[in-house]
Design a protein around this motif. Structure first.
Motif, PDB file in Angstrom:
ATOM      1  N   SER A 100       0.844  -1.195   0.000  1.00 45.05           N
ATOM      2  CA  SER A 100       0.000   0.000   0.000  1.00 45.05           C
ATOM      3  C   SER A 100       0.878   1.243   0.000  1.00 45.05           C
ATOM      4  CB  SER A 100      -0.919   0.000   1.225  1.00 45.05           C
ATOM      5  OG  SER A 100      -0.148   0.017   2.415  1.00 45.05           O
ATOM      6  N   ASN A 130     -11.084  14.145  -0.330  1.00 42.72           N
ATOM      7  CA  ASN A 130     -10.262  12.982  -0.662  1.00 42.72           C
ATOM      8  C   ASN A 130      -9.062  12.833   0.264  1.00 42.72           C
ATOM      9  OD1 ASN A 130     -10.979  13.900  -4.016  1.00 42.72           O
ATOM     10  ND2 ASN A 130     -11.829  12.111  -2.954  1.00 42.72           N
ATOM     11  N   TRP A 272      -0.772   8.793  -5.663  1.00 43.76           N
ATOM     12  CA  TRP A 272      -2.053   8.581  -4.974  1.00 43.76           C
ATOM     13  C   TRP A 272      -3.154   9.395  -5.637  1.00 43.76           C
ATOM     14  CZ3 TRP A 272      -4.733  12.629  -2.711  1.00 43.76           C
ATOM     15  CH2 TRP A 272      -5.935  12.279  -2.082  1.00 43.76           C
ATOM     16  N   GLU A 275      -4.387   7.533  -8.517  1.00 45.71           N
ATOM     17  CA  GLU A 275      -5.052   6.281  -8.157  1.00 45.71           C
ATOM     18  C   GLU A 275      -5.504   6.325  -6.708  1.00 45.71           C
ATOM     19  OE1 GLU A 275      -3.241   2.606 -10.390  1.00 45.71           O
ATOM     20  OE2 GLU A 275      -1.590   3.772  -9.541  1.00 45.71           O
ATOM     21  N   PRO A 276      -6.527   7.117  -6.374  1.00 48.49           N
ATOM     22  CA  PRO A 276      -6.982   7.140  -4.972  1.00 48.49           C
ATOM     23  C   PRO A 276      -7.518   5.803  -4.487  1.00 48.49           C
ATOM     24  CG  PRO A 276      -7.874   8.997  -6.246  1.00 48.49           C
ATOM     25  CD  PRO A 276      -7.279   8.048  -7.218  1.00 48.49           C
ATOM     26  N   GLU A 277      -7.932   4.951  -5.420  1.00 45.97           N
ATOM     27  CA  GLU A 277      -8.490   3.653  -5.048  1.00 45.97           C
ATOM     28  C   GLU A 277      -7.420   2.574  -4.928  1.00 45.97           C
ATOM     29  OE1 GLU A 277      -7.534   3.215  -9.199  1.00 45.97           O
ATOM     30  OE2 GLU A 277      -8.369   4.857  -8.022  1.00 45.97           O
ATOM     31  N   HIS A 278      -6.158   2.940  -5.028  1.00 46.92           N
ATOM     32  CA  HIS A 278      -5.054   1.973  -5.079  1.00 46.92           C
ATOM     33  C   HIS A 278      -5.086   0.983  -3.919  1.00 46.92           C
ATOM     34  CE1 HIS A 278      -0.897   0.688  -4.170  1.00 46.92           C
ATOM     35  NE2 HIS A 278      -0.718   0.669  -5.470  1.00 46.92           N
ATOM     36  N   ASP A 279      -5.114   1.493  -2.703  1.00 46.38           N
ATOM     37  CA  ASP A 279      -5.065   0.607  -1.537  1.00 46.38           C
ATOM     38  C   ASP A 279      -6.325  -0.249  -1.428  1.00 46.38           C
ATOM     39  OD1 ASP A 279      -2.674   1.798  -1.053  1.00 46.38           O
ATOM     40  OD2 ASP A 279      -3.281   2.851   0.772  1.00 46.38           O
ATOM     41  N   ASP A 280      -7.485   0.360  -1.667  1.00 48.53           N
ATOM     42  CA  ASP A 280      -8.739  -0.405  -1.596  1.00 48.53           C
ATOM     43  C   ASP A 280      -8.788  -1.476  -2.673  1.00 48.53           C
ATOM     44  OD1 ASP A 280      -9.641   1.066   0.555  1.00 48.53           O
ATOM     45  OD2 ASP A 280     -10.672   2.549  -0.691  1.00 48.53           O
ATOM     46  N   ARG A 281      -8.268  -1.170  -3.853  1.00 41.48           N
ATOM     47  CA  ARG A 281      -8.279  -2.156  -4.937  1.00 41.48           C
ATOM     48  C   ARG A 281      -7.454  -3.386  -4.574  1.00 41.48           C
ATOM     49  NH1 ARG A 281      -5.840   0.631  -8.637  1.00 41.48           N
ATOM     50  NH2 ARG A 281      -3.852  -0.455  -8.570  1.00 41.48           N
TER      51      ARG A 281
END
Length: 324
Positions: A100, A130, A272, A275-281
């Motif tokens: 992450s 965000n 980040w 790709e704000p959804e990086h960790d959730d993805r």
């Protein structure tokens, strides 16, 4: 009438012809039998799959090494200098499949963006909300948003008015319009940084190399006035001057603000932002692997439990005894 000697000659001739035909047939049969396995291998599915795998694998490896498809880049009219120096591959903390973002680095990177980059570059796709839970608390983000005035309205009298920012507002632009941005940068338009990591080849590696790659032009290279030399930028001449210097910002957590540290932090923040959804993805992907592996194990157990008695049973037929 044919004499005995002539009959012997004809018999020998015919027998030699028959022997020659048999030898030729034997050679043809042996060659056909030896060629049969070869032809069957060449036409087998294994050979086709192996050749396809070797072809695709070599193309993928070539693209990984040189950053372009084979033979396609060779027809380009641009020279390597015009395309820019290829950046090195850096070991980013979020690069692995299950890794992450470093959220402390995101917080420091936002500070670098706010104090250095925001003077020229916008971040149109990122709202204040965000940042909540990623790099700042809700109270911190509210305080930062309220420092910026946004035009809103119309009010009851039909007039537009200024109000403090809210969490739902997006980051303020550096310039009111494109013309003002070009006028303030000698005709060059600073790009929006929301998706800059995704919009550039090599992504984070390129941005980091660009920010830390300013050097004096080598001998024989002339840079026009108002431009700066950076070997990582296509063409080598870039309008943006070097902006990161040691000690330019003062980090809240006491991290030494070296040029490479600030570049690393702001690139992590921009990654980040892209790709704000990086960790959730990645988290959802790991959960999916856990669920499907568990279901696969249960399916195999159920299959064995249900089918083992059926597959292992022995059926015996005893015909009735004849009464005769």
């Amino acid at each position: 009438m044919i004499t005995k000697s002539a009959a012997h000659v004809l018999l020998r001739t015919s027998s030699s012809r028959v022997a020659a035909k048999q030898a030729v047939g034997a050679r043809m049969a042996s060659s056909a039998s030896s060629a049969a396995p070869q032809s069957s291998f060449l036409t087998s599915r294994t050979a086709i799959a192996s050749a396809t795998l070797a072809s695709v694998g070599s193309i993928a490896w070539y693209t990984h090494l040189y950053g372009q498809l084979p033979f396609i880049g060779s027809v380009s009219a641009n020279s390597p200098a015009e395309e820019g120096l290829h950046p090195a591959s850096y070991p980013w903390s979020h690069k692995g499949w299950l890794d992450s973002f470093d959220h402390a680095s995101i917080r420091r990177g936002y500070q670098v963006y706010r104090e250095v980059c925001a003077a020229c570059h916008s971040l149109d796709r990122i709202a204040w909300r965000n940042l909540v839970g990623v790099s700042h608390t809700a109270d911190e983000v509210k305080a930062m948003a309220e420092e910026v005035e946004y035009e809103d309205g119309p009010d009851d009298t039909g007039e537009m008015f200024k109000r403090p920012g809210k969490l739902s507002d997006y980051m303020p632009p550096a310039y009111p319009n494109e013309e003002a941005a070009r006028a303030g940068n000698a005709g060059a338009l600073p790009p929006d940084l929301s998706l800059i990591v995704k919009a550039r080849h090599s992504g984070a590696d390129y941005i980091f190399s660009l920010l830390t790659g300013y050097i004096d032009p080598p001998a024989g290279v002339t840079i026009r006035e108002g431009l700066n030399y950076n070997p990582y930028f296509p063409g080598g001449a870039i309008a943006m001057a070097r902006v990161l210097f040691d000690g330019l910002v003062e980090y809240e957590d006491g991290t030494p603000a070296t040029t490479s540290q600030m570049a690393k932090d702001v690139v992590t923040f921009l990654n980040w932002a892209a790709e704000p959804e990086h960790d959730d993805r990645k988290k959802i992907g790991l959960q999916a692997v856990i669920i499907f592996s568990t279901l696969t194990a249960l399916s195999l157990y159920t299959k064995r439990f249900k089918w083992t008695p059926i597959k292992n049973r022995k059926i015996i037929y005893n015909p009735p005894k004849s009464s005769h």
